[in-house]
Design an enzyme around this catalytic site. Sequence first.
Site, PDB file in Angstrom:
ATOM      1  N   CYS A  41       0.849  -1.182   0.000  1.00 15.53           N
ATOM      2  CA  CYS A  41       0.000   0.000   0.000  1.00 15.53           C
ATOM      3  C   CYS A  41       0.893   1.242   0.000  1.00 15.53           C
ATOM      4  CB  CYS A  41      -0.919  -0.007   1.221  1.00 15.53           C
ATOM      5  SG  CYS A  41      -0.070   0.239   2.801  1.00 15.53           S
ATOM      6  N   CYS A  44       3.053   1.397   2.994  1.00 18.47           N
ATOM      7  CA  CYS A  44       4.169   0.447   2.881  1.00 18.47           C
ATOM      8  C   CYS A  44       5.292   1.049   2.032  1.00 18.47           C
ATOM      9  CB  CYS A  44       3.699  -0.857   2.247  1.00 18.47           C
ATOM     10  SG  CYS A  44       2.466  -1.756   3.208  1.00 18.47           S
ATOM     11  N   CYS A 110      -6.705   4.190   1.717  1.00 17.24           N
ATOM     12  CA  CYS A 110      -5.558   5.092   1.645  1.00 17.24           C
ATOM     13  C   CYS A 110      -5.344   5.486   0.183  1.00 17.24           C
ATOM     14  CB  CYS A 110      -4.308   4.437   2.224  1.00 17.24           C
ATOM     15  SG  CYS A 110      -3.851   2.881   1.455  1.00 17.24           S
ATOM     16  N   CYS A 136      -4.235  -0.350   2.200  1.00 14.66           N
ATOM     17  CA  CYS A 136      -3.713  -0.207   3.570  1.00 14.66           C
ATOM     18  C   CYS A 136      -4.418  -1.102   4.592  1.00 14.66           C
ATOM     19  CB  CYS A 136      -3.829   1.251   4.032  1.00 14.66           C
ATOM     20  SG  CYS A 136      -2.771   2.389   3.136  1.00 14.66           S
TER      21      CYS A 136
END
Length: 175
Positions: A41, A44, A110, A136
Amino acid sequence: MLDRLAALPQQRAAWLLLSLSAFGLMGAALVFQYVYELGPCVMCIYIRVAVCAIGLAALVPALLPSNALARLIGWIGWIIGAGWGAKIAWQLVEKQSTPPEGFGLFGASCDFIPDFPGWLPLHHWMPALFEPTGDCTDKAWEWLGVTMAQWTLVSFALYLTAAALVLTTVLLRRH
């Protein structure tokens, strides 16, 4: 023992170990992405940037361990990368543990496009590393009942703890 800890920042091997640990985490992220098909995501991706900051910053004093400026660059990259990474990981853990109704009409979604500065569009330059393809809220992987986001937070907490421990001993030995 404290003398050994205080001497670590002047040792090439210590900085190389820090760099290798960060690049090892990046390698693990890529295995999860490309072998286990777990798309990262946007948070990340920000965590990957923090990990790369630690790894790259640690390479500078690894090349010049006796140079004070090189060590300062290493310290700054280590502490800022670990602090920012911990902040993002904490936000991701919170996002994944809050019920979807707690986030309003659209849930805990997200962004799908990273908010990198215009002069550093990593998702365009290196999409294989920095382009988000996941969500996310997806907790697709756990180990020992701990999610990937939680393990990431643990990793950054360990980086910060190690930095605090070594920096404290360095400062205490100077006085």
